[in-house]
Design an enzyme around this catalytic site. Structure first.
Site, PDB file in Angstrom:
ATOM      1  N   ASP A  81       0.876  -1.157   0.000  1.00  0.00           N
ATOM      2  CA  ASP A  81       0.000   0.000   0.000  1.00  0.00           C
ATOM      3  C   ASP A  81       0.921   1.217   0.000  1.00  0.00           C
ATOM      4  O   ASP A  81       1.974   1.209   0.645  1.00  0.00           O
ATOM      5  CB  ASP A  81      -0.875  -0.003   1.250  1.00  0.00           C
ATOM      6  CG  ASP A  81      -1.568   1.315   1.447  1.00  0.00           C
ATOM      7  OD1 ASP A  81      -2.319   1.726   0.548  1.00  0.00           O
ATOM      8  OD2 ASP A  81      -1.353   1.945   2.500  1.00  0.00           O
ATOM      9  N   VAL A  82       0.557   2.260  -0.713  1.00  0.00           N
ATOM     10  CA  VAL A  82       1.420   3.439  -0.808  1.00  0.00           C
ATOM     11  C   VAL A  82       1.036   4.512   0.208  1.00  0.00           C
ATOM     12  O   VAL A  82       1.870   5.018   0.960  1.00  0.00           O
ATOM     13  CB  VAL A  82       1.382   4.028  -2.236  1.00  0.00           C
ATOM     14  CG1 VAL A  82       2.187   5.327  -2.309  1.00  0.00           C
ATOM     15  CG2 VAL A  82       1.925   3.011  -3.236  1.00  0.00           C
TER      16      VAL A  82
END
Length: 244
Positions: free
Chosen positions: A13-14
């Protein structure tokens, strides 16, 4: 104990994990709230905002992320009974590429790249991710966005898409480790498809859930670290040659 050497790829996940989305969102919300004469602090604004973004994503899975941000901002303003205009919501919608990386992200990613293929599974549009990658200073082996998938995490569809695409990198499911901050967006759905997960608990020293909704489900990541640097340290130690 998880054997970190057993994996060949990490999916990330960024926003919340590598990019400080709370700082990015709060900067816009705070400037707007002050303009309206509100004394709400960043945590209160993020708490008011969090469920609205998740609700918009669930209701309109094909909506572009800038429009998600704008719709969530309008709902937040209504909840707080504060006025808002088009310029306010557009400021949040176009802010994603400017959101800052966490201080440890770039260096830790460079270390992790020595051991794994790096994959993005993001809830953001192509343009936003492209801007954020410039802050992260590492080449990712694969990029998967909500825009390309047509839905937003925590939808199971996003993780099924990820599992289908990793075969392009000759990575099997058992070789993939998912790394994320959000229990709601990532760990609950990742565990539902039997992925091993690493929790980067960026809010370990803060109360509440911030911009991330309460997961409202029991979930246990396989390992937890307070930062990406701490995870990279553990990986370096795991791969270090054993002294004879």
């Amino acid at each position: 104990m998880l054997d970190l050497t057993a994996y060949s790829a990490l999916s990330f996940d960024v926003y919340g994990t590598l990019i400080d989305w709370e700082a990015g969102i709060a900067a816009v919300l705070s400037a707007w709230a002050k303009k309206q004469g509100s004394d709400l602090d960043d945590e209160a604004l993020l708490l008011a905002y969090a469920d609205h973004e998740a609700a918009v994503e669930a209701e309109y899975p094909s909506l572009a992320y800038p429009e998600v941000l704008q719709a969530a901002f309008r709902r937040t303003a209504k909840t707080l009974n504060l006025p808002i205009n088009d310029a306010d919501v557009q400021a949040l919608g176009r802010s994603v590429p400017q959101w800052p990386a966490f201080a440890d992200s770039a260096e830790a990613l460079q270390r992790l790249k020595q051991h794994y293929k790096l994959i993005i599974l993001s809830n953001v549009h192509e343009e936003g991710v492209a801007g954020s990658i410039q802050h992260l200073q590492v080449d990712f082996d694969q990029i998967n966005t909500a825009q390309a998938i047509g839905s937003y995490k925590p939808s199971a569809r996003n993780f099924q898409f990820l599992l289908e695409r990793i075969t392009d990198l000759e990575v099997e499911k058992a070789q993939l480790l998912h790394v994320a901050q959000s229990l709601f967006h990532d760990h609950v759905p990742a565990k539902a498809v039997d992925l091993d997960t690493i929790w980067i608990n960026r809010r370990h020293d803060k109360p509440g859930w911030g911009a991330t909704p309460d997961p409202k489900a029991e979930v246990t990541p396989d390992l937890a670290f307070p930062s990406l640097a701490a995870f990279a340290d553990a990986v370096d130690a795991a791969f270090a040659p054993v002294n004879s």
